[in-house]
Design a protein around this motif. Structure first.
Motif, PDB file in Angstrom:
ATOM      1  N   ASN A 344       0.843  -1.195   0.000  1.00 47.91           N
ATOM      2  CA  ASN A 344       0.000   0.000   0.000  1.00 47.91           C
ATOM      3  C   ASN A 344       0.875   1.241   0.000  1.00 47.91           C
ATOM      4  O   ASN A 344       1.926   1.274   0.624  1.00 47.91           O
ATOM      5  N   PHE A 487      -3.853 -10.145  -5.340  1.00 50.81           N
ATOM      6  CA  PHE A 487      -4.104  -9.471  -4.058  1.00 50.81           C
ATOM      7  C   PHE A 487      -5.460  -8.762  -4.061  1.00 50.81           C
ATOM      8  O   PHE A 487      -6.256  -8.914  -3.142  1.00 50.81           O
ATOM      9  N   CYS A 488      -5.737  -7.961  -5.065  1.00 56.65           N
ATOM     10  CA  CYS A 488      -6.954  -7.150  -5.011  1.00 56.65           C
ATOM     11  C   CYS A 488      -8.042  -7.678  -5.947  1.00 56.65           C
ATOM     12  O   CYS A 488      -7.752  -8.236  -7.000  1.00 56.65           O
ATOM     13  N   THR A 489      -9.276  -7.483  -5.523  1.00 57.68           N
ATOM     14  CA  THR A 489     -10.417  -8.046  -6.255  1.00 57.68           C
ATOM     15  C   THR A 489     -10.492  -7.611  -7.723  1.00 57.68           C
ATOM     16  O   THR A 489     -10.649  -8.463  -8.601  1.00 57.68           O
ATOM     17  N   PRO A 490     -10.403  -6.311  -8.025  1.00 59.69           N
ATOM     18  CA  PRO A 490     -10.629  -5.907  -9.420  1.00 59.69           C
ATOM     19  C   PRO A 490      -9.635  -6.538 -10.386  1.00 59.69           C
ATOM     20  O   PRO A 490      -9.980  -6.795 -11.529  1.00 59.69           O
TER      21      PRO A 490
ATOM     22  N   PRO B  42      -4.333  -2.213   8.192  1.00 61.50           N
ATOM     23  CA  PRO B  42      -5.105  -2.151   6.949  1.00 61.50           C
ATOM     24  C   PRO B  42      -4.525  -3.068   5.881  1.00 61.50           C
ATOM     25  O   PRO B  42      -3.318  -3.268   5.820  1.00 61.50           O
ATOM     26  N   HIS B  43      -5.379  -3.622   5.059  1.00 62.16           N
ATOM     27  CA  HIS B  43      -4.945  -4.569   4.042  1.00 62.16           C
ATOM     28  C   HIS B  43      -5.095  -3.976   2.649  1.00 62.16           C
ATOM     29  O   HIS B  43      -4.186  -4.028   1.840  1.00 62.16           O
ATOM     30  N   GLY B  44      -6.267  -3.411   2.358  1.00 65.75           N
ATOM     31  CA  GLY B  44      -6.451  -2.734   1.078  1.00 65.75           C
ATOM     32  C   GLY B  44      -6.672  -3.651  -0.102  1.00 65.75           C
ATOM     33  O   GLY B  44      -6.339  -3.290  -1.231  1.00 65.75           O
ATOM     34  N   SER B  45      -7.223  -4.830   0.115  1.00 65.26           N
ATOM     35  CA  SER B  45      -7.331  -5.774  -0.996  1.00 65.26           C
ATOM     36  C   SER B  45      -8.710  -5.872  -1.628  1.00 65.26           C
ATOM     37  O   SER B  45      -8.820  -6.147  -2.812  1.00 65.26           O
ATOM     38  N   CYS B  46      -9.784  -5.666  -0.852  1.00 70.02           N
ATOM     39  CA  CYS B  46     -11.107  -5.915  -1.449  1.00 70.02           C
ATOM     40  C   CYS B  46     -11.499  -4.790  -2.400  1.00 70.02           C
ATOM     41  O   CYS B  46     -12.210  -5.016  -3.363  1.00 70.02           O
ATOM     42  N   LYS B  47     -11.031  -3.592  -2.133  1.00 65.06           N
ATOM     43  CA  LYS B  47     -11.259  -2.395  -2.958  1.00 65.06           C
ATOM     44  C   LYS B  47     -12.693  -1.868  -2.938  1.00 65.06           C
ATOM     45  O   LYS B  47     -13.070  -1.011  -3.733  1.00 65.06           O
ATOM     46  N   THR B  62      -6.695   2.474   3.611  1.00 61.26           N
ATOM     47  CA  THR B  62      -5.236   2.586   3.717  1.00 61.26           C
ATOM     48  C   THR B  62      -4.756   4.017   3.515  1.00 61.26           C
ATOM     49  O   THR B  62      -3.636   4.346   3.873  1.00 61.26           O
ATOM     50  N   PHE B  63      -5.590   4.862   2.926  1.00 61.76           N
ATOM     51  CA  PHE B  63      -5.111   6.187   2.553  1.00 61.76           C
ATOM     52  C   PHE B  63      -5.206   7.153   3.724  1.00 61.76           C
ATOM     53  O   PHE B  63      -6.257   7.308   4.324  1.00 61.76           O
ATOM     54  N   PRO B  64      -4.095   7.810   4.068  1.00 60.29           N
ATOM     55  CA  PRO B  64      -4.123   8.719   5.212  1.00 60.29           C
ATOM     56  C   PRO B  64      -4.989   9.953   4.938  1.00 60.29           C
ATOM     57  O   PRO B  64      -4.958  10.500   3.833  1.00 60.29           O
TER      58      PRO B  64
END
Ligand SMILES: Cc1cc2nc3c(=O)[nH]c(=O)nc-3n(C[C@H](O)[C@H](O)[C@H](O)COP(=O)(O)O)c2cc1C
Ligand code: SF4
Ligand code: SF4
Ligand code: FES
Lengths: 592, 239
Positions: A344, A487-490, B42-47, B62-64
């Motif tokens: 990230n 890693f990410c869905t899209p 935070p993981h940030g994977s599902c979006k 994840t974004f500050p």
């Protein structure tokens, strides 16, 4: 097994960050990673076995089940296809009596496809036990098959099977006059390091890996971070299909690349650097180690370099078959012995990179250029190219042209000129910047190579009028689905859906709604993915849909909606069970 | 440093170090999410939490937060995109909601309701995924895993163990268990572990508890996930 593992663990100093290189050694010893080895490694490195399995399953060159003692992988790049790869693979499969994707029953040989091996100027290409096989044809395949049946060690095979040529056809300001060893470091210290960074800034050098971030700015950000350690990383992953210029730079100009890294180390205050070398370039490993050793002997690496008070050394880390590891934060994860999953952001690597320390990651060509700039000064470099793209660009050209290979041009050169130089005629279009870049048609050859117009990491693939645009797009789309880190869905789901949706259309099962759907899926994957892979994975479809909408339209059925599966076929089992085959037991696919 | 960000026209204060989703949750603004839970890295994977920050798409988890940001969380376009991402999760696995023990208590389902998802839209993958029913008290139905990594993080960060991991690349991702056999029964999992209770879908289930509350009387049968999430996550945020 225990003794073997103990010896490689001792060599690796029991450091978990060395996990990937340990696994590479185990794979080449046992043709897979045995469960027993996983248990031993987990105990010895104090890491969970899930972490080890996670790494094994992530990299294409590592396996939980045994591969053949001769493990053959054939490059699946579009240029290999253009050179009759599919037929040759079929032939190889028949002479070796092994199906693609399988291991022969006697365990002697396994055969599979792999993503681009970086030999597009001398394909069709492949790898045997990690070493490159170039210019494959039937006689060579017969020879290879015979060597395998006789169980000849790969190290005893004739050298020409593995010959890799540089094919430099046009040298420009960087390739023309390589620097003398040590001169960049001396010039930098003579001028003063802050002044040298200013020269780099004045040169306007932007990263040569594709994104084009200003190099001096990156180094300055990193230098300004206070931290226990700083690191320099050279990105030699070079996974973009059609790119092979870094292979040539490392083969013939490694000293200048290492010197560029040393320069970066001096400026940012790093003591340790890494060359992350893609697994496909295993054949360069020993040669590069020897170059490093010589530099140490020459006082250009190690403690107190050239008695200037600079301590710096470089370690080479090999990848294991994963395109995503070219993405800089995924590369750093991989260096740390983990799966190559992009991090990230923020924080960026310049503030938190390798082991969370400030880290500069640059492309091979960027370091090569920086070394020369340190000697010649910024104005010299800025004197070439265009306003926003200073200097030159080294291209790897392949596909339908008389002379595939390496060409160096000042930025701003027209596509037309490049095509004329490499001997391309009857051109349909050019893929610039690889699959993640842009497909341009033959109406656009006046366009320029520059960050202002067509940016590129170096891949330049020429297609003539005999080629089928949709087959090209299919190859690229399958590549991205295969290389998504997941890693990410899209991107994980999206690239696989793109592949399904495109195949449906290309295979003639699409209707007009399917193109609309394809386009909106492209937009979703592009705008919502976590990293550059997903953000560019739809480019082959989008850039060709824009230029050749009729090629897509020609494949479509005229009905409004065509399902993706065979409705009536799905009822077949039910019909057999019910012993019925009357009209009422059938369904029509769609109501027209 | 503290300051304010603006989400859909509403000014919201934040504290140094907060992410956009943390600031939003504290102010009672719901941003759909699946892989985020307060108290975990935070993981940030599902979006699903993707918002537009000054015109650019960012993961809110994840974004500050930074002073003066303009954040768009609700627009017709974003709702459609989030629905599509949720549909991707549904077709990737095998989610037979009517027969799932978690139905009504499932966050994936709750989010789908929230986004007005009425069908799966995309073609199914029909992945052949196995179940791990080896453990006496805990069940893994791999058909429903969305790789949110919450069980992995919970096991490491709350339970001080390492029971789970995610392996594989691309569409071949899979949840794996840290035991010599790879089976749950041979791991050091305990029924009271946080990891067992955190799964947002019906992938990780506790045996013999499935229908104690009848379907129809469960959480998201009556309440909107936005309401539930905001209430729970503000509680948790304070512990
Ligand atoms: C999927 C993906 C693959 C990449 N592969 C490479 C690569 O092989 N080599 C490279 O130098 N940069 C690659 N990059 C770009 C790097 O992330 C990074 O921008 C670059 O190494 C920075 O160096 P530069 O500033 O010298 O270009 C890749 C990026 C993405 C998103
Ligand atoms: S965009 Fe693709 S490659 Fe990048 S993080 Fe997401 S899944 Fe991985
Ligand atoms: S089992 Fe549940 S918590 Fe664990 S990764 Fe899968 S969906 Fe997430
Ligand atoms: S909640 Fe932010 S990406 Fe999943």
């Amino acid at each position: 097994m225990k003794t073997f593992l103990t010896s490689i663990l001792t060599e690796a100093d029991y450091q978990p960050v060395r996990l990937l290189s340990l696994l590479r050694k185990i794979q080449s010893q046992y043709q897979h990673i045995p469960m027993e080895a996983i248990g031993i490694l987990a105990d010895a490195l104090h890491i969970p076995r899930t972490q080890i399995i996670g790494v094994v399953e992530f990299y294409s060159f590592l396996h939980l089940t045994p591969q053949g003692r001769y493990d053959i992988l054939i490059s699946d790049s579009i240029t290999d296809h253009m050179l009759d790869k599919e037929n040759l693979l079929g032939y190889l499969s028949s002479v070796l009596k092994v199906n693609v994707g399988e291991v022969r029953a006697d365990g002697l040989v396994s055969l599979n496809n792999t993503s681009c091996t970086g030999m597009c100027d001398q394909g069709p290409a492949g790898l045997v036990n990690g070493l490159p096989l170039t210019r494959l044809d039937r006689p060579r395949i017969d020879e290879i098959a015979a060597l395998i049946e006789q169980q000849q060690a790969v190290s005893d095979w004739p050298g020409y099977l593995f010959a890799v040529s540089d094919n430099i056809h046009k040298a420009g300001l960087l390739l023309n006059t390589p620097i003398e060893k040590g001169t960049a470091i001396k010039s930098a210290f003579n001028r003063g390091l802050p002044a040298t960074l200013q020269e780099l800034d004045r040169s306007g050098l932007r990263g040569r890996g594709g994104a084009g971030f200003n190099t001096a700015t990156k180094w300055r950000f990193c230098a300004e971070e206070t931290a226990a350690q700083h690191y320099v990383v050279c990105n030699a992953d070079e996974g973009e299909p059609g790119t092979f210029k870094d292979r040539v730079l490392l083969n013939s100009h490694a000293d200048q690349v290492f010197e560029g890294m040393t320069l970066a180390a001096a400026i940012i205050g790093a003591k340790q650097g890494f060359l992350y070398l893609r697994g496909e370039y295993l054949h360069l490993y020993d040669k590069l180690q020897a170059v490093l050793q010589q530099r140490r002997a020459d006082g250009l690496l190690g403690d107190n370099i050239l008695e200037l008070g600079l301590d710096f050394d470089i370690e080479i880390c090999l990848g294991a078959g994963a395109y995503i590891c070219g993405e800089e934060s995924a590369l750093i994860e991989s260096l740390e012995g983990k799966p190559g999953i992009p991090r990230n952001r923020p924080p960026y690597p310049v503030t938190s990179g390798y082991l969370n320390q400030p880290t500069v990651v640059n492309n091979v060509e960027t370091f090569l250029a920086a070394a020369k700039i340190a000697i010649q000064g910024g104005d010299w470099f800025a004197g070439f190219g265009t306003e926003k793209s200073a200097g030159s660009k080294i291209l790897s050209i392949c596909g339908d042209c008389a002379q595939p290979g390496i060409y160096e041009y000042p930025f701003g050169i027209s596509i037309e000129q490049i095509l004329a130089d490499c001997g391309a005629s009857d051109v349909l279009g050019v893929q610039i910047g690889g699959p993640s870049g842009t497909f341009i048609s033959n109406k656009e050859f006046k366009r320029q190579l520059a960050f202002e117009d067509l940016a590129t990491g170096g891949s330049f693939i020429v297609f003539n009028n005999s080629r089928n645009v949709l087959e090209i797009v299919q190859n690229f789309t399958h590549f991205f689905a295969h290389e998504s880190c997941g890693f990410c869905t899209p991107c994980r789901v999206g690239t696989s859906l793109l592949k399904k949706q495109l195949d449906k259309i290309v295979d003639g099962h699409g209707s007009s709604g399917d193109v609309v759907e394809l386009e909106s899926l492209c937009q979703l994957v592009k705008s919502h993915s976590h990293c550059g892979l997903g953000q560019t994975a739809a480019n082959p479809i989008l850039t060709t849909l824009q230029r050749y909408p009729d090629l897509y339209a020609k494949r479509l059925k005229t009905i409004r909606y065509e399902p993706g599966f065979d409705l009536d076929g799905a009822l077949e089992i039910a019909r057999r069970m019910a012993h019925r085959n009357d009209a009422g037991a059938h369904l029509s696919q769609v109501e027209d | 440093m503290t300051g304010t960000i603006n989400i859909d026209g509403q000014n919201i204060p934040f504290e140094e170090g907060q992410t956009i989703i943390e600031a939003a949750t504290a102010a009672g603004v719901y941003i759909p999410h699946l892989c985020h839970q307060p108290g975990y890295t935070p993981h940030g994977s599902c979006k699903l939490c993707t918002v537009k920050v000054n015109g650019r798409n960012c993961s809110a988890c994840t974004f500050p937060a930074a002073d003066g940001q303009t954040v768009i969380n609700n627009s017709a376009e974003q709702e459609l995109d989030r629905r599509r991402i949720t549909q991707m999760l549904f077709v990737e696995g095998n989610h037979f909601c009517p027969s799932c023990e978690k139905s009504g208590n499932c966050q994936l389902q709750g989010v789908a309701y929230h986004l007005n998802m009425l069908d799966n839209h995309y073609p199914h993958f029909f992945e052949n995924r196995e179940m791990d029913a080896s453990h006496p008290d805990i069940l893994i139905d791999h058909n429903r895993c969305i790789f949110c990594n919450l069980c992995v993080r919970a096991s490491q960060q709350k339970d001080g163990k390492n029971v789970f991991g995610i392996a594989g690349r691309g569409i071949n991702k899979r949840l794996i268990v840290n035991s010599p056999s790879g089976q749950l029964k041979d791991s050091d999992i305990d029924i009271n572990d946080s990891a067992v209770h955190i799964c947002p879908t019906g992938a990780l289930l506790i045996k013999r508890t499935g229908y104690q509350v009848p379907i129809g009387q469960r959480i998201y049968d009556h309440k909107h996930i936005s309401e539930v999430a905001l209430a729970q996550e503000n509680d948790n945020g304070q512990d």
